[in-house]
Design an enzyme around this catalytic site. Structure first.
Site, PDB file in Angstrom:
ATOM      1  N   GLU A  76      -8.111  -2.951   4.419  1.00 23.03           N
ATOM      2  CA  GLU A  76      -6.959  -2.262   4.994  1.00 23.03           C
ATOM      3  C   GLU A  76      -7.403  -1.325   6.109  1.00 23.03           C
ATOM      4  O   GLU A  76      -6.659  -1.101   7.063  1.00 23.03           O
ATOM      5  CB  GLU A  76      -6.222  -1.464   3.909  1.00 23.03           C
ATOM      6  N   ASP A  96      -8.405  -4.147  -0.413  1.00 26.16           N
ATOM      7  CA  ASP A  96      -7.749  -2.839  -0.278  1.00 26.16           C
ATOM      8  C   ASP A  96      -8.604  -1.832  -1.040  1.00 26.16           C
ATOM      9  O   ASP A  96      -8.680  -1.883  -2.269  1.00 26.16           O
ATOM     10  CB  ASP A  96      -6.320  -2.872  -0.843  1.00 26.16           C
ATOM     11  N   ILE A  98      -8.256   1.345  -1.622  1.00 21.03           N
ATOM     12  CA  ILE A  98      -7.410   2.086  -2.566  1.00 21.03           C
ATOM     13  C   ILE A  98      -5.972   1.634  -2.333  1.00 21.03           C
ATOM     14  O   ILE A  98      -5.364   1.966  -1.313  1.00 21.03           O
ATOM     15  CB  ILE A  98      -7.530   3.615  -2.380  1.00 21.03           C
ATOM     16  N   ASP A  99      -5.451   0.853  -3.260  1.00 20.82           N
ATOM     17  CA  ASP A  99      -4.045   0.460  -3.168  1.00 20.82           C
ATOM     18  C   ASP A  99      -3.258   1.442  -4.037  1.00 20.82           C
ATOM     19  O   ASP A  99      -3.561   1.618  -5.216  1.00 20.82           O
ATOM     20  CB  ASP A  99      -3.840  -0.972  -3.679  1.00 20.82           C
ATOM     21  N   THR A 101      -2.394   4.614  -2.376  1.00 17.90           N
ATOM     22  CA  THR A 101      -3.033   5.835  -1.852  1.00 17.90           C
ATOM     23  C   THR A 101      -2.207   7.097  -2.097  1.00 17.90           C
ATOM     24  O   THR A 101      -2.763   8.150  -2.428  1.00 17.90           O
ATOM     25  CB  THR A 101      -3.274   5.676  -0.330  1.00 17.90           C
ATOM     26  N   ASP A 223      -2.963  -5.793   0.028  1.00 16.76           N
ATOM     27  CA  ASP A 223      -2.284  -5.285  -1.175  1.00 16.76           C
ATOM     28  C   ASP A 223      -2.200  -6.378  -2.242  1.00 16.76           C
ATOM     29  O   ASP A 223      -2.286  -6.112  -3.427  1.00 16.76           O
ATOM     30  CB  ASP A 223      -0.834  -4.873  -0.874  1.00 16.76           C
TER      31      ASP A 223
HETATM   32  C1  LIP Z   1       1.153   0.392  -1.012  1.00 18.10           C
HETATM   33  C2  LIP Z   1       1.661  -0.902  -1.638  1.00 18.10           C
HETATM   34  C3  LIP Z   1       2.953  -0.659  -2.395  1.00 18.10           C
HETATM   35  C4  LIP Z   1       3.994  -0.147  -1.464  1.00 18.10           C
HETATM   36  C5  LIP Z   1       3.501   1.150  -0.829  1.00 18.10           C
HETATM   37  C6  LIP Z   1       2.201   0.918  -0.113  1.00 18.10           C
HETATM   38  P1  LIP Z   1      -1.118   1.316   0.127  1.00 18.10           P
HETATM   39  O1  LIP Z   1      -0.062   0.146  -0.306  1.00 18.10           O
HETATM   40  O2  LIP Z   1       0.721  -1.444  -2.494  1.00 18.10           O
HETATM   41  O3  LIP Z   1       3.391  -1.844  -3.031  1.00 18.10           O
HETATM   42  O4  LIP Z   1       5.209   0.050  -2.145  1.00 18.10           O
HETATM   43  O5  LIP Z   1       4.457   1.654   0.036  1.00 18.10           O
HETATM   44  O6  LIP Z   1       2.370   0.018   0.977  1.00 18.10           O
HETATM   45  O7  LIP Z   1      -0.563   1.873   1.402  1.00 18.10           O
HETATM   46  O8  LIP Z   1      -1.168   2.315  -0.945  1.00 18.10           O
HETATM   47  O9  LIP Z   1      -2.393   0.555   0.300  1.00 18.10           O
END
Ligand code: LIP
Length: 280
Positions: A76, A96, A98-99, A101, A223
């Site tokens: 990412e 990713d 940290i998914d 964040t 993601d």
């Molecule tokens: C997140 C996604 C999540 C979405 C968030 C965000 P990040 O990714 O995994 O499903 O609802 O808005 O996009 O930005 O934490 O990597």
């Protein structure tokens, strides 16, 4: 093609390396958060990025390069990641660091390190580590899905009325009325809604049956890649509820995604997409 991939690449070895990288990355993410020294910035003025996202991304990249110097990888946080359109023909890692964040930065437990290995146009290995819970979800194509080494499968809930449905929202406000209308339509037909803040987390929870369905309009390849394989290998049905507005490779397409236990797929899809089932 499938057979030649498993001859050419040792997916179990790749999984084992990916797992140890994900564990190390998870420990680092937790330690950085506990240090209380997270720097926070915003990409395109709305999307949070912390110093931990960058550091964990670099750590994972370095480990993959050391283990597989000939493989491509993008995370990412890679430059130009949003515009990248990898074809996944050659060995490519989609990551990713940290998914989730936003929740991570606020001390929540719903955040993941998501690592996928792809080749031959398909996701072949997926690892999603949830370090705050001590849980690691894994899958290899055709080899099943596991949580901390135990085989998992989707729930047996047979109606949407009894289903827990997760969803998510983009960082900005664009389209919020449409998203809220859709949410209302789903909520009025299911048991309840959940919003973890992490697509990888939600896909893994579909995989292990803690929730029955997940949909989201606007997620990205990093993601979803690992979680998608884990959900599919656990028996989920995966598809899309609208035509692709972003011209993405279907394998890692993040636009209008739906993943459910197969029994509630059509009921949910009908609500999300009045044009009917155009799933994969
Ligand atoms: C997140 C996604 C999540 C979405 C968030 C965000 P990040 O990714 O995994 O499903 O609802 O808005 O996009 O930005 O934490 O990597």
């Amino acid at each position: 093609m499938e057979e030649s991939i498993s001859h050419e690449y040792d997916l179990d070895e790749i999984l084992s390396i990916a797992q140890s990288i994900a564990r190390e990355a998870g420990e680092r993410a937790l330690a950085l958060r506990e240090s209380g020294e997270l720097a926070q910035n915003f990409k395109e003025s709305v999307e949070l990025v912390t110093s931990a996202d960058l550091e964990v991304s670099a750590l994972i990249g370095a480990r993959i390069q050391a283990a597989f110097p000939e493989h491509a990888f993008f995370t990412e946080e890679s430059e130009g990641a949003a515009a990248a359109r990898p074809d996944l023909v050659e060995p490519t890692w989609v990551i990713d660091p940290i998914d989730g964040t936003v929740g991570y930065a606020r001390g929540h437990f719903q955040f993941c390190i998501s690592i996928a290995f792809c080749v031959g146009g398909r996701i072949q290995v997926g690892v999603v580590s949830c370090p705050a819970l001590g849980e690691v979800f894994t899958a290899t194509r055709g080899g099943g899905a596991f949580l901390n080494g135990e085989r998992i499968q989707v729930s047996g809930t047979s109606s949407l009325e009894n289903s827990l449905v997760a969803t998510g929202f983009p960082h900005g406000w664009e389209g919020i009325d449409r998203l809220a209308r859709r949410l209302g339509a789903v909520r009025s037909r299911c048991r309840d809604i959940r919003r973890s803040g992490s697509c990888a987390f939600d896909l893994c929870w579909v995989a292990c049956g803690r929730i029955d369905a997940y949909y989201e309009e606007d997620i990205k390849a990093w993601d979803l890649a690992a979680g998608k394989l884990i959900a599919l290998e656990a028996g989920a049905r995966y598809g899309f509820f609208a035509d692709d507005a972003r011209d993405e490779l279907p394998e890692i397409r993040g636009y209008a995604t739906i993943a459910t236990n197969p029994q509630v797929y059509h009921e949910l899809l009908e609500i999300l997409d009045t044009r009917g089932d155009r799933a994969s």
